[in-house]
Design a protein around this motif. Sequence first.
Motif, PDB file in Angstrom:
ATOM      1  N   ARG A   1      32.173  12.911   8.431  1.00 58.76           N
ATOM      2  CA  ARG A   1      31.058  12.539   7.554  1.00 58.76           C
ATOM      3  C   ARG A   1      30.949  11.045   7.267  1.00 58.76           C
ATOM      4  O   ARG A   1      30.261  10.644   6.346  1.00 58.76           O
ATOM      5  CB  ARG A   1      31.128  13.307   6.237  1.00 58.76           C
ATOM      6  CG  ARG A   1      30.763  14.758   6.414  1.00 58.76           C
ATOM      7  CD  ARG A   1      30.679  15.432   5.106  1.00 58.76           C
ATOM      8  NE  ARG A   1      31.739  16.427   5.102  1.00 58.76           N
ATOM      9  CZ  ARG A   1      32.121  17.087   4.052  1.00 58.76           C
ATOM     10  NH1 ARG A   1      31.571  16.885   2.904  1.00 58.76           N
ATOM     11  NH2 ARG A   1      33.067  17.981   4.153  1.00 58.76           N
ATOM     12  N   ARG A   2      31.617  10.200   8.062  1.00 57.24           N
ATOM     13  CA  ARG A   2      31.486   8.765   7.810  1.00 57.24           C
ATOM     14  C   ARG A   2      31.534   7.870   9.047  1.00 57.24           C
ATOM     15  O   ARG A   2      31.178   6.710   8.970  1.00 57.24           O
ATOM     16  CB  ARG A   2      32.504   8.307   6.788  1.00 57.24           C
ATOM     17  CG  ARG A   2      33.924   8.495   7.197  1.00 57.24           C
ATOM     18  CD  ARG A   2      34.846   8.055   6.103  1.00 57.24           C
ATOM     19  NE  ARG A   2      36.019   8.910   6.195  1.00 57.24           N
ATOM     20  CZ  ARG A   2      37.059   8.819   5.452  1.00 57.24           C
ATOM     21  NH1 ARG A   2      37.094   7.919   4.529  1.00 57.24           N
ATOM     22  NH2 ARG A   2      38.073   9.612   5.616  1.00 57.24           N
ATOM     23  N   ILE A   3      32.006   8.358  10.167  1.00 57.40           N
ATOM     24  CA  ILE A   3      32.084   7.526  11.372  1.00 57.40           C
ATOM     25  C   ILE A   3      30.925   7.892  12.291  1.00 57.40           C
ATOM     26  O   ILE A   3      30.885   8.988  12.842  1.00 57.40           O
ATOM     27  CB  ILE A   3      33.427   7.724  12.104  1.00 57.40           C
ATOM     28  CG1 ILE A   3      34.586   7.351  11.174  1.00 57.40           C
ATOM     29  CG2 ILE A   3      33.459   6.897  13.382  1.00 57.40           C
ATOM     30  CD1 ILE A   3      35.952   7.672  11.746  1.00 57.40           C
ATOM     31  N   PRO A   4      29.954   6.994  12.449  1.00 54.53           N
ATOM     32  CA  PRO A   4      28.805   7.301  13.304  1.00 54.53           C
ATOM     33  C   PRO A   4      29.208   7.470  14.771  1.00 54.53           C
ATOM     34  O   PRO A   4      29.927   6.639  15.319  1.00 54.53           O
ATOM     35  CB  PRO A   4      27.869   6.111  13.129  1.00 54.53           C
ATOM     36  CG  PRO A   4      28.614   5.085  12.364  1.00 54.53           C
ATOM     37  CD  PRO A   4      29.882   5.671  11.862  1.00 54.53           C
ATOM     38  N   LEU A   5      28.737   8.547  15.384  1.00 51.99           N
ATOM     39  CA  LEU A   5      29.033   8.793  16.795  1.00 51.99           C
ATOM     40  C   LEU A   5      28.127   7.958  17.703  1.00 51.99           C
ATOM     41  O   LEU A   5      28.511   7.589  18.794  1.00 51.99           O
ATOM     42  CB  LEU A   5      28.897  10.279  17.111  1.00 51.99           C
ATOM     43  CG  LEU A   5      29.856  11.183  16.338  1.00 51.99           C
ATOM     44  CD1 LEU A   5      29.589  12.638  16.661  1.00 51.99           C
ATOM     45  CD2 LEU A   5      31.304  10.813  16.622  1.00 51.99           C
ATOM     46  N   ARG A   6      26.905   7.719  17.307  1.00 48.43           N
ATOM     47  CA  ARG A   6      25.892   6.929  18.009  1.00 48.43           C
ATOM     48  C   ARG A   6      25.426   7.527  19.328  1.00 48.43           C
ATOM     49  O   ARG A   6      24.263   7.740  19.527  1.00 48.43           O
ATOM     50  CB  ARG A   6      26.373   5.490  18.232  1.00 48.43           C
ATOM     51  CG  ARG A   6      26.638   4.749  16.933  1.00 48.43           C
ATOM     52  CD  ARG A   6      26.924   3.288  17.119  1.00 48.43           C
ATOM     53  NE  ARG A   6      25.760   2.609  17.648  1.00 48.43           N
ATOM     54  CZ  ARG A   6      25.773   1.918  18.789  1.00 48.43           C
ATOM     55  NH1 ARG A   6      26.862   1.804  19.500  1.00 48.43           N
ATOM     56  NH2 ARG A   6      24.680   1.331  19.199  1.00 48.43           N
ATOM     57  N   TYR A   7      26.341   7.807  20.247  1.00 51.43           N
ATOM     58  CA  TYR A   7      25.989   8.386  21.548  1.00 51.43           C
ATOM     59  C   TYR A   7      27.044   9.399  21.962  1.00 51.43           C
ATOM     60  O   TYR A   7      28.209   9.262  21.621  1.00 51.43           O
ATOM     61  CB  TYR A   7      25.900   7.308  22.647  1.00 51.43           C
ATOM     62  CG  TYR A   7      24.723   6.402  22.487  1.00 51.43           C
ATOM     63  CD1 TYR A   7      23.497   6.735  23.047  1.00 51.43           C
ATOM     64  CD2 TYR A   7      24.817   5.228  21.756  1.00 51.43           C
ATOM     65  CE1 TYR A   7      22.400   5.906  22.888  1.00 51.43           C
ATOM     66  CE2 TYR A   7      23.738   4.392  21.585  1.00 51.43           C
ATOM     67  CZ  TYR A   7      22.524   4.741  22.151  1.00 51.43           C
ATOM     68  OH  TYR A   7      21.439   3.931  21.987  1.00 51.43           O
ATOM     69  N   ALA A   8      26.603  10.381  22.728  1.00 50.27           N
ATOM     70  CA  ALA A   8      27.512  11.304  23.400  1.00 50.27           C
ATOM     71  C   ALA A   8      27.528  10.892  24.869  1.00 50.27           C
ATOM     72  O   ALA A   8      26.474  10.781  25.499  1.00 50.27           O
ATOM     73  CB  ALA A   8      27.026  12.740  23.248  1.00 50.27           C
ATOM     74  N   VAL A   9      28.707  10.631  25.401  1.00 43.71           N
ATOM     75  CA  VAL A   9      28.894  10.223  26.796  1.00 43.71           C
ATOM     76  C   VAL A   9      29.863  11.216  27.424  1.00 43.71           C
ATOM     77  O   VAL A   9      30.945  11.440  26.902  1.00 43.71           O
ATOM     78  CB  VAL A   9      29.463   8.788  26.882  1.00 43.71           C
ATOM     79  CG1 VAL A   9      29.790   8.428  28.328  1.00 43.71           C
ATOM     80  CG2 VAL A   9      28.493   7.788  26.274  1.00 43.71           C
ATOM     81  N   LEU A  10      29.450  11.821  28.553  1.00 44.52           N
ATOM     82  CA  LEU A  10      30.278  12.835  29.198  1.00 44.52           C
ATOM     83  C   LEU A  10      31.093  12.280  30.358  1.00 44.52           C
ATOM     84  O   LEU A  10      30.595  11.502  31.170  1.00 44.52           O
ATOM     85  CB  LEU A  10      29.412  13.974  29.741  1.00 44.52           C
ATOM     86  CG  LEU A  10      28.771  14.908  28.736  1.00 44.52           C
ATOM     87  CD1 LEU A  10      28.045  16.030  29.469  1.00 44.52           C
ATOM     88  CD2 LEU A  10      29.782  15.471  27.765  1.00 44.52           C
TER      89      LEU A  10
END
Length: 189
Positions: A37-46
């Motif tokens: 609930r506090r660290i932005p993921l921003r993008y999912a990279v596979l």
Amino acid sequence: MAGVRRLELEEALALGPNWRHACHALLYAPDPGLLFRRIPLRYAVLMQMRFDGRLGFPGGFVNLRDGSLEDGLNRELSEELGEAAAAFRVERADYRSSHASSSPQVVAHFYAKPLTLEQLTAVERGAPHAPDHGLEVLGLVRVPLYTLRDGVGGLPAFLENTFIGTAREQLLEALRDLGLLESDSVFKL
């Protein structure tokens, strides 16, 4: 990497018939999620865990007699990722780089394909049902695009894994060039 040289696509395609071509794709999507609930993921990279225990990108060897590099890559994506890969097509516009190794004579072509988060999660859900799952591909993994306060957790720890060929360098270059990584993405945990 030693013994590997970067070359332009036209130069790579002009190499003789003794050269094999492999194509791989980084698939990514914007991800508004928050870790804890506090660290932005921003993008999912596979990326994927390969049969040899190394990390790499989906794709594989292609035969230019059967069509374009992209035709071969899209076939490989269907085999490794399953039916969800039919919802998108990697095109020449997604091309990023080529690297040649003279022993063996292989050219690795690299692509980066933006997806929606829905497309990417469909790939993750469907991959265990793909023909090559459990054989060439042992599973998919998301790349952590953050660094924890200790300076080790997250991306730095991920980069300590063993990667196939130039996959580590391709990952870092794509993250930088596509703006997927904040330069000081260190978060307190």
